[in-house]
Enzyme design. Sequence first.
Site, PDB file in Angstrom:
ATOM      1  N   HIS A  96      30.719 -24.212  38.286  1.00 19.47           N
ATOM      2  CA  HIS A  96      30.896 -25.248  37.195  1.00 19.47           C
ATOM      3  C   HIS A  96      29.557 -26.169  37.225  1.00 19.47           C
ATOM      4  CE1 HIS A  96      34.315 -26.820  35.087  1.00 19.47           C
ATOM      5  NE2 HIS A  96      33.540 -27.246  34.131  1.00 19.47           N
ATOM      6  N   ASP A 119      40.939 -28.914  34.494  1.00 14.10           N
ATOM      7  CA  ASP A 119      40.208 -27.942  36.043  1.00 14.10           C
ATOM      8  C   ASP A 119      40.638 -28.475  37.457  1.00 14.10           C
ATOM      9  OD1 ASP A 119      37.019 -28.264  37.038  1.00 14.10           O
ATOM     10  OD2 ASP A 119      38.341 -27.043  38.088  1.00 14.10           O
ATOM     11  N   HIS A 121      39.807 -29.618  39.904  1.00  8.51           N
ATOM     12  CA  HIS A 121      39.219 -30.148  40.378  1.00  8.51           C
ATOM     13  C   HIS A 121      38.463 -31.353  39.778  1.00  8.51           C
ATOM     14  CE1 HIS A 121      39.610 -26.393  42.998  1.00  8.51           C
ATOM     15  NE2 HIS A 121      39.680 -26.999  43.582  1.00  8.51           N
ATOM     16  N   ASP A 123      35.858 -32.402  40.145  1.00  9.73           N
ATOM     17  CA  ASP A 123      34.358 -32.211  40.227  1.00  9.73           C
ATOM     18  C   ASP A 123      33.014 -33.375  39.978  1.00  9.73           C
ATOM     19  OD1 ASP A 123      34.561 -28.996  38.459  1.00  9.73           O
ATOM     20  OD2 ASP A 123      35.015 -29.688  40.349  1.00  9.73           O
ATOM     21  N   HIS A 136      28.381 -27.651  42.513  1.00 14.40           N
ATOM     22  CA  HIS A 136      29.492 -26.819  41.856  1.00 14.40           C
ATOM     23  C   HIS A 136      31.030 -28.696  41.567  1.00 14.40           C
ATOM     24  CE1 HIS A 136      33.225 -24.328  44.362  1.00 14.40           C
ATOM     25  NE2 HIS A 136      32.544 -25.302  44.337  1.00 14.40           N
ATOM     26  N   ASP A 227      37.219 -24.976  33.747  1.00 13.25           N
ATOM     27  CA  ASP A 227      36.945 -24.145  35.010  1.00 13.25           C
ATOM     28  C   ASP A 227      38.217 -23.083  35.053  1.00 13.25           C
ATOM     29  OD1 ASP A 227      36.602 -25.209  38.042  1.00 13.25           O
ATOM     30  OD2 ASP A 227      37.666 -23.459  37.892  1.00 13.25           O
ATOM     31  N   ASP A 229      40.227 -22.555  37.345  1.00 14.45           N
ATOM     32  CA  ASP A 229      41.256 -22.629  38.456  1.00 14.45           C
ATOM     33  C   ASP A 229      42.428 -24.205  38.037  1.00 14.45           C
ATOM     34  OD1 ASP A 229      38.756 -24.128  40.384  1.00 14.45           O
ATOM     35  OD2 ASP A 229      39.775 -24.837  38.837  1.00 14.45           O
ATOM     36  N   GLU A 272      33.597 -20.796  36.939  1.00 12.45           N
ATOM     37  CA  GLU A 272      34.291 -19.805  37.807  1.00 12.45           C
ATOM     38  C   GLU A 272      35.622 -18.694  37.928  1.00 12.45           C
ATOM     39  OE1 GLU A 272      33.464 -21.763  40.910  1.00 12.45           O
ATOM     40  OE2 GLU A 272      32.395 -23.470  39.965  1.00 12.45           O
TER      41      GLU A 272
HETATM   42  N1  LIG Z   1      36.067 -30.901  45.358  1.00 11.74           N
HETATM   43  C1  LIG Z   1      35.038 -29.999  46.206  1.00 11.74           C
HETATM   44  C2  LIG Z   1      34.256 -29.947  46.827  1.00 11.74           C
HETATM   45  O1  LIG Z   1      33.357 -29.475  47.326  1.00 11.74           O
HETATM   46  O2  LIG Z   1      33.176 -31.078  45.833  1.00 11.74           O
HETATM   47  C3  LIG Z   1      36.533 -29.636  47.393  1.00 11.74           C
HETATM   48  N2  LIG Z   1      37.642 -28.166  47.067  1.00 11.74           N
HETATM   49  C4  LIG Z   1      37.942 -28.071  47.744  1.00 11.74           C
HETATM   50  C5  LIG Z   1      38.594 -28.668  49.404  1.00 11.74           C
HETATM   51  C6  LIG Z   1      39.269 -27.115  50.306  1.00 11.74           C
HETATM   52  C7  LIG Z   1      39.265 -27.771  51.402  1.00 11.74           C
HETATM   53  C8  LIG Z   1      40.607 -28.857  50.708  1.00 11.74           C
HETATM   54  C9  LIG Z   1      39.711 -29.804  49.680  1.00 11.74           C
HETATM   55  N3  LIG Z   1      38.920 -29.291  48.741  1.00 11.74           N
HETATM   56  C10 LIG Z   1      36.405 -27.609  46.368  1.00 11.74           C
HETATM   57  C11 LIG Z   1      36.104 -29.234  45.046  1.00 11.74           C
HETATM   58  C12 LIG Z   1      34.850 -28.829  44.147  1.00 11.74           C
HETATM   59  C13 LIG Z   1      35.376 -27.690  43.306  1.00 11.74           C
HETATM   60  C14 LIG Z   1      34.427 -27.108  42.193  1.00 11.74           C
HETATM   61  B1  LIG Z   1      35.073 -26.720  40.357  1.00 11.74           B
HETATM   62  O3  LIG Z   1      34.028 -25.813  40.351  1.00 11.74           O
HETATM   63  O4  LIG Z   1      35.627 -24.816  41.268  1.00 11.74           O
HETATM   64  O5  LIG Z   1      36.070 -27.349  40.614  1.00 11.74           O
HETATM   65 MN   LIG Z   2      37.851 -26.410  40.161  1.00 14.97          MN
HETATM   66 MN   LIG Z   3      35.085 -27.299  38.519  1.00 15.81          MN
END
Ligand SMILES: N[C@@]1(C(=O)O)CN(C[C@@H]2CCCCN2)C[C@@H]1CCC[B-](O)(O)O
Ligand SMILES: [Mn+2]
Ligand SMILES: [Mn+2]
Length: 304
Positions: A96, A119, A121, A123, A136, A227, A229, A272
């Site tokens: 993403h 999404d 998330h 992001d 991402h 996304d 997901d 994704e």
């Molecule tokens: N906010 C996140 C980041 O890494 O910044 C943390 N998260 C994973 C994390 C796992 C443990 C529980 C809390 N969440 C993934 C997300 C990014 C997703 C990117 B996308 O493009 O897939 O939406």
């Molecule tokens: Mn996501």
């Molecule tokens: Mn995303």
Amino acid sequence: ERIGVLGIPFSKGQSRVGTEYGPEVLRNGGIVRKLQNLGCHVQDHGDVEVIQVENDDPEENAKNPRTVGLTSKLIADKVERVLRSEDICLGLGGDHSMAIGTIAGNARVEPDLVVLWIDAHADINTPMTSDSGNIHGMPLAFLVRELESYVPKLPGFEWLSPCIHAKDIAYIGLRDVDAGERKIIEKFGITAFSMQEVDKYGINEVVERALRAVDPEGKRPIHLSFDVDAMDPTLTPSTGTPVIGGLSLRETYYIAEEVARTGRLSMVDVAEVNPLLGDEKDKKLTVDMTISVIQRFFGNRRGG
Ligand SMILES: N[C@@]1(C(=O)O)CN(C[C@@H]2CCCCN2)C[C@@H]1CCC[B-](O)(O)O
Ligand SMILES: [Mn+2]
Ligand SMILES: [Mn+2]
Ligand SMILES: [Mn+2]
């Protein structure tokens, strides 16, 4: 409608190998022919060139900044070119972080665009609020004007200026939002419909409220960043950060059909898809579900 398909075989916005094969498996799933069968004029513009920078050390906690930044510039330039000759660009990702380039490029052609972000998330982590350092999870932070003073200028991102306002964004499908993202969403009043609101109001009301919030007069071009997901992992298991309790197939179809019905779609990101995650059945299901949703952004209506 003239559709320009663009492959974005990118994975360096996160740490799992595989999203670079997203464009390939979606093309092999027949997306171009299926859109042509809908009566669309579809031109495949090939893949964006991906840059791999050597010794691309983390900067301010963000991983692969030069690789992501310079590839994002190439994405933006290619999306701009595609949108100068086609009505709509379909960007096949790729992780993403692709949206940094796709939104920057789209905004050069459609400066008045609004963003619908579908999404699990948000992001919108800054490099400082991110727990993972994966870009991402940050794309919107690089694009939102109100966050410019909160986001350091990373190496590779010198070319990028924020191009959208917080009020131009609407989320649908949120169910895994970090504390820092929650604060940003509240501070800047970003329109956000989590899965709780989807259950509370129903998807029809959520889509109507999201569109009205960002574009009350119903005349602005729409950048739809999808996304996979956002959907429930029983439908799209082959993705890097699955979260249970996601959108159903019918809810996702409804979003796509309603956005298509506006006639103002400018770009669709499909992000994704990771065909290396899960078994063959998971991969096929993910590709088939994703393609069936894409078809509904381009005129395939359940009512015929
Ligand atoms: N906010 C996140 C980041 O890494 O910044 C943390 N998260 C994973 C994390 C796992 C443990 C529980 C809390 N969440 C993934 C997300 C990014 C997703 C990117 B996308 O493009 O897939 O939406
Ligand atoms: Mn996501
Ligand atoms: Mn995303
Ligand atoms: Mn145009």
